[in-house]
Scaffold this motif. Structure first.
Motif, PDB file in Angstrom:
ATOM      1  N   ALA A  25      47.944  24.564  38.519  1.00 41.71           N
ATOM      2  CA  ALA A  25      46.937  23.747  37.843  1.00 41.71           C
ATOM      3  C   ALA A  25      45.871  23.265  38.825  1.00 41.71           C
ATOM      4  O   ALA A  25      44.670  23.292  38.514  1.00 41.71           O
ATOM      5  N   VAL A  26      46.277  22.843  40.026  1.00 39.19           N
ATOM      6  CA  VAL A  26      45.311  22.380  41.030  1.00 39.19           C
ATOM      7  C   VAL A  26      44.413  23.534  41.462  1.00 39.19           C
ATOM      8  O   VAL A  26      43.189  23.377  41.584  1.00 39.19           O
ATOM      9  N   LEU A  27      44.987  24.708  41.670  1.00 40.69           N
ATOM     10  CA  LEU A  27      44.173  25.861  42.074  1.00 40.69           C
ATOM     11  C   LEU A  27      43.207  26.280  40.974  1.00 40.69           C
ATOM     12  O   LEU A  27      42.061  26.648  41.257  1.00 40.69           O
ATOM     13  N   CYS A  28      43.631  26.213  39.723  1.00 42.57           N
ATOM     14  CA  CYS A  28      42.721  26.537  38.605  1.00 42.57           C
ATOM     15  C   CYS A  28      41.587  25.521  38.520  1.00 42.57           C
ATOM     16  O   CYS A  28      40.438  25.893  38.261  1.00 42.57           O
ATOM     17  N   ALA A  29      41.895  24.257  38.748  1.00 47.03           N
ATOM     18  CA  ALA A  29      40.853  23.225  38.728  1.00 47.03           C
ATOM     19  C   ALA A  29      39.850  23.469  39.858  1.00 47.03           C
ATOM     20  O   ALA A  29      38.631  23.321  39.661  1.00 47.03           O
ATOM     21  N   LEU A  30      40.333  23.839  41.039  1.00 44.25           N
ATOM     22  CA  LEU A  30      39.428  24.151  42.141  1.00 44.25           C
ATOM     23  C   LEU A  30      38.570  25.375  41.829  1.00 44.25           C
ATOM     24  O   LEU A  30      37.378  25.409  42.165  1.00 44.25           O
ATOM     25  N   LEU A  31      39.140  26.385  41.165  1.00 43.78           N
ATOM     26  CA  LEU A  31      38.380  27.573  40.791  1.00 43.78           C
ATOM     27  C   LEU A  31      37.281  27.230  39.788  1.00 43.78           C
ATOM     28  O   LEU A  31      36.138  27.682  39.924  1.00 43.78           O
ATOM     29  N   GLY A  35      33.322  27.518  40.557  1.00 40.58           N
ATOM     30  CA  GLY A  35      32.494  28.329  39.666  1.00 40.58           C
ATOM     31  C   GLY A  35      31.343  27.543  39.067  1.00 40.58           C
ATOM     32  O   GLY A  35      30.206  28.026  38.995  1.00 40.58           O
ATOM     33  N   SER A  36      31.610  26.311  38.645  1.00 40.18           N
ATOM     34  CA  SER A  36      30.540  25.503  38.058  1.00 40.18           C
ATOM     35  C   SER A  36      29.512  25.100  39.120  1.00 40.18           C
ATOM     36  O   SER A  36      28.305  25.093  38.849  1.00 40.18           O
ATOM     37  N   LEU A  37      29.955  24.782  40.332  1.00 40.38           N
ATOM     38  CA  LEU A  37      28.995  24.476  41.395  1.00 40.38           C
ATOM     39  C   LEU A  37      28.161  25.706  41.761  1.00 40.38           C
ATOM     40  O   LEU A  37      26.956  25.593  42.010  1.00 40.38           O
TER      41      LEU A  37
END
Length: 105
Positions: A25-31, A35-37
């Motif tokens: 979950a943490v890695l998906c949030a970082l991805l 991506g948004s940045l």
């Protein structure tokens, strides 16, 4: 005589699953954040990039991938060929009959 009351109790398989899902979950949030940045950085300016800029971008990515794949291939080749084995000290004999000297070194 062995004493086991000071040792921690073995963890249940559920503890590992929760930690694994938390890491995912943490890695998906970082991805998603990266991506948004990246998207905001891409569309935030109104400057035009010439075709040469896109060509340079593509060539840079391709060259980086070639270097990365080549280095990883060398790592796997080195590991399988035995070049990554620990160093072994080879001791020379005290006397060499072919040398003609029987002195210790």
């Amino acid at each position: 005589m062995s004493v086991t009351h000071d040792q921690p109790a073995p963890s249940s398989p559920q503890d590992g699953k929760l930690a694994r899902w938390l890491v995912i979950a943490v890695l998906c949030a970082l991805l998603v954040g990266a991506g948004s940045l990246g998207y905001l950085g891409w569309v935030s300016t109104d400057t035009k990039v010439p075709e040469a800029g896109y060509v340079a971008l593509v060539l840079g990515v391709v060259f980086s991938l070639i270097v990365g794949v080549g280095l990883m291939a060398l790592v796997f080749y080195s590991s399988r060929a035995g070049y990554d084995e620990p160093a072994v000290l080879i001791q020379e004999p005290e006397s060499d009959p072919e040398d003609g000297r029987d002195q210790s070194r």
